[in-house]
Design a protein around this motif. Sequence first.
Motif, mmCIF file in Angstrom:
data_model
loop_
_atom_site.group_PDB
_atom_site.id
_atom_site.type_symbol
_atom_site.label_atom_id
_atom_site.label_comp_id
_atom_site.label_asym_id
_atom_site.label_seq_id
_atom_site.Cartn_x
_atom_site.Cartn_y
_atom_site.Cartn_z
ATOM 1 N N THR A 193 10.209 8.797 6.164
ATOM 2 C CA THR A 193 11.527 8.237 5.870
ATOM 3 C C THR A 193 11.891 7.199 6.913
ATOM 4 O OG1 THR A 193 12.651 9.961 7.148
ATOM 5 C CG2 THR A 193 12.277 10.385 4.804
ATOM 6 N N GLU A 194 12.750 6.292 6.510
ATOM 7 C CA GLU A 194 13.236 5.248 7.410
ATOM 8 C C GLU A 194 14.664 4.880 7.042
ATOM 9 O OE1 GLU A 194 12.155 0.663 8.868
ATOM 10 O OE2 GLU A 194 10.888 1.716 7.404
ATOM 11 N N GLY A 195 15.563 4.910 8.036
ATOM 12 C CA GLY A 195 16.940 4.486 7.820
ATOM 13 C C GLY A 195 17.884 5.583 7.375
ATOM 14 N N LEU A 196 17.382 6.741 7.011
ATOM 15 C CA LEU A 196 18.262 7.831 6.574
ATOM 16 C C LEU A 196 18.878 8.498 7.804
ATOM 17 C CD1 LEU A 196 16.123 9.402 3.707
ATOM 18 C CD2 LEU A 196 18.097 7.878 3.496
ATOM 19 N N PRO A 197 20.175 8.851 7.759
ATOM 20 C CA PRO A 197 20.851 9.388 8.939
ATOM 21 C C PRO A 197 20.475 10.847 9.191
ATOM 22 C CG PRO A 197 22.358 9.344 7.088
ATOM 23 C CD PRO A 197 21.091 8.692 6.606
ATOM 24 N N ALA A 198 20.465 11.215 10.476
ATOM 25 C CA ALA A 198 20.210 12.617 10.830
ATOM 26 C C ALA A 198 21.424 13.484 10.542
ATOM 27 C CB ALA A 198 19.831 12.719 12.301
ATOM 28 N N GLU A 199 22.607 12.866 10.416
ATOM 29 C CA GLU A 199 23.828 13.634 10.143
ATOM 30 C C GLU A 199 24.727 12.813 9.242
ATOM 31 O OE1 GLU A 199 27.495 15.882 12.527
ATOM 32 O OE2 GLU A 199 25.864 14.912 13.629
ATOM 33 N N LEU A 200 25.243 13.466 8.198
ATOM 34 C CA LEU A 200 26.211 12.834 7.311
ATOM 35 C C LEU A 200 27.607 13.303 7.710
ATOM 36 C CD1 LEU A 200 24.513 13.158 3.790
ATOM 37 C CD2 LEU A 200 24.724 11.108 5.181
ATOM 38 N N PRO A 201 28.478 12.403 8.164
ATOM 39 C CA PRO A 201 29.826 12.826 8.561
ATOM 40 C C PRO A 201 30.665 13.220 7.350
ATOM 41 C CG PRO A 201 29.639 10.436 8.641
ATOM 42 C CD PRO A 201 28.270 10.949 8.349
ATOM 43 N N ALA A 202 31.658 14.033 7.597
ATOM 44 C CA ALA A 202 32.556 14.484 6.519
ATOM 45 C C ALA A 202 33.330 13.297 5.970
ATOM 46 C CB ALA A 202 33.521 15.544 7.059
ATOM 47 N N ASN A 203 33.404 13.239 4.626
ATOM 48 C CA ASN A 203 34.097 12.148 3.947
ATOM 49 C C ASN A 203 33.641 10.785 4.485
ATOM 50 O OD1 ASN A 203 35.793 13.821 2.256
ATOM 51 N ND2 ASN A 203 37.008 14.270 4.090
ATOM 52 N N GLY A 204 32.364 10.677 4.680
ATOM 53 C CA GLY A 204 31.806 9.460 5.274
ATOM 54 C C GLY A 204 31.361 8.443 4.238
ATOM 55 N N PRO A 205 30.889 7.321 4.705
ATOM 56 C CA PRO A 205 30.431 6.268 3.792
ATOM 57 C C PRO A 205 29.045 6.588 3.238
ATOM 58 C CG PRO A 205 30.094 5.584 6.050
ATOM 59 C CD PRO A 205 30.795 6.912 6.123
ATOM 60 N N GLY A 228 0.791 -1.228 0.000
ATOM 61 C CA GLY A 228 0.000 0.000 0.000
ATOM 62 C C GLY A 228 0.818 1.271 0.000
ATOM 63 N N ASP A 229 2.137 1.161 -0.217
ATOM 64 C CA ASP A 229 3.016 2.339 -0.248
ATOM 65 C C ASP A 229 3.939 2.253 -1.457
ATOM 66 O OD1 ASP A 229 2.041 3.500 2.100
ATOM 67 O OD2 ASP A 229 3.377 2.287 3.343
ATOM 68 N N LEU A 230 4.378 3.423 -1.883
ATOM 69 C CA LEU A 230 5.453 3.511 -2.860
ATOM 70 C C LEU A 230 6.750 3.674 -2.087
ATOM 71 C CD1 LEU A 230 6.622 3.890 -5.756
ATOM 72 C CD2 LEU A 230 6.224 6.340 -5.452
ATOM 73 N N LEU A 231 7.683 2.760 -2.303
ATOM 74 C CA LEU A 231 8.945 2.769 -1.581
ATOM 75 C C LEU A 231 10.063 3.231 -2.501
ATOM 76 C CD1 LEU A 231 8.627 -0.642 0.323
ATOM 77 C CD2 LEU A 231 7.906 1.632 1.063
ATOM 78 N N LEU A 232 10.679 4.340 -2.127
ATOM 79 C CA LEU A 232 11.835 4.858 -2.856
ATOM 80 C C LEU A 232 13.090 4.496 -2.079
ATOM 81 C CD1 LEU A 232 10.567 8.455 -3.779
ATOM 82 C CD2 LEU A 232 10.418 6.378 -5.158
ATOM 83 N N ARG A 233 13.970 3.710 -2.700
ATOM 84 C CA ARG A 233 15.235 3.351 -2.053
ATOM 85 C C ARG A 233 16.248 4.448 -2.356
ATOM 86 N NH1 ARG A 233 19.640 -0.158 -3.421
ATOM 87 N NH2 ARG A 233 20.607 -1.012 -1.555
ATOM 88 N N VAL A 234 16.739 5.063 -1.267
ATOM 89 C CA VAL A 234 17.573 6.272 -1.394
ATOM 90 C C VAL A 234 18.938 6.021 -0.774
ATOM 91 C CG1 VAL A 234 17.760 8.703 -0.778
ATOM 92 C CG2 VAL A 234 15.534 7.739 -1.346
#
Length: 231
Positions: free
Chosen positions: A177-189, A140-146
Amino acid sequence: MKLNSTVLLTLILLTLMLGAGSVSAFWGFTLGSSALKGVTTPDGRPTTKFASSKANSAQHQAVTLLREEEILKIVKSRIEGKSKAAKAKKSDDEDEENTSKPKPQETPTEVEEKPQAGFPIAAESEKVTISVQSARYSGGDLLLRVKMQNKGADSVRFLYSFLDVTDDKGRTLSASTEGLPAELPANGPTFSGTVSIPTPLLDDVKRISLALTDYPDQKLKLEVPNIPVER
């Protein structure tokens, strides 16, 4: 010669006493005999006792004695039975111990999805990239993998309540959203997550767009336009 009245009276009394005594004795003997009917005198003769003791000893000696071979066989079978029972108990204890031990949890490995036609669609701003890898309908949802990655020298924070999702008619759509980080570290994965949009909102929609900015500085703006969602 006339008898003296006293003597006569004495004789009469004696006669009555003797008669009463005789009657009482006879009556007592009769009652005793009837009471003792069926009672016999115990046999105290030595010959009878000896015969009875012989009979008892014969009964005790009637027990059959087993041969030595049969005894050895019985003992051997009992020993083997005990050893088998001990082995079975040991194996049961080992099985119970193995089942009681917690099994190591298998770390889920990320399943690589097959490339979807028209994907990935990526956008970049200030060395921060966002890419939509696939768009699939499920439950019942459209899931966008990001996927998101920060190759800059400074970390970047996001507040996903600021994520704007619009359709090809300019209407704003609600998304989570689910699983996306609240902070992206510098030069991170690279980080992966999912953007979910309710299917009823996409009845007549063929394409949607995503727009996201950092928080609170809002120095960069990530825009992913024309994501195909037609079923």
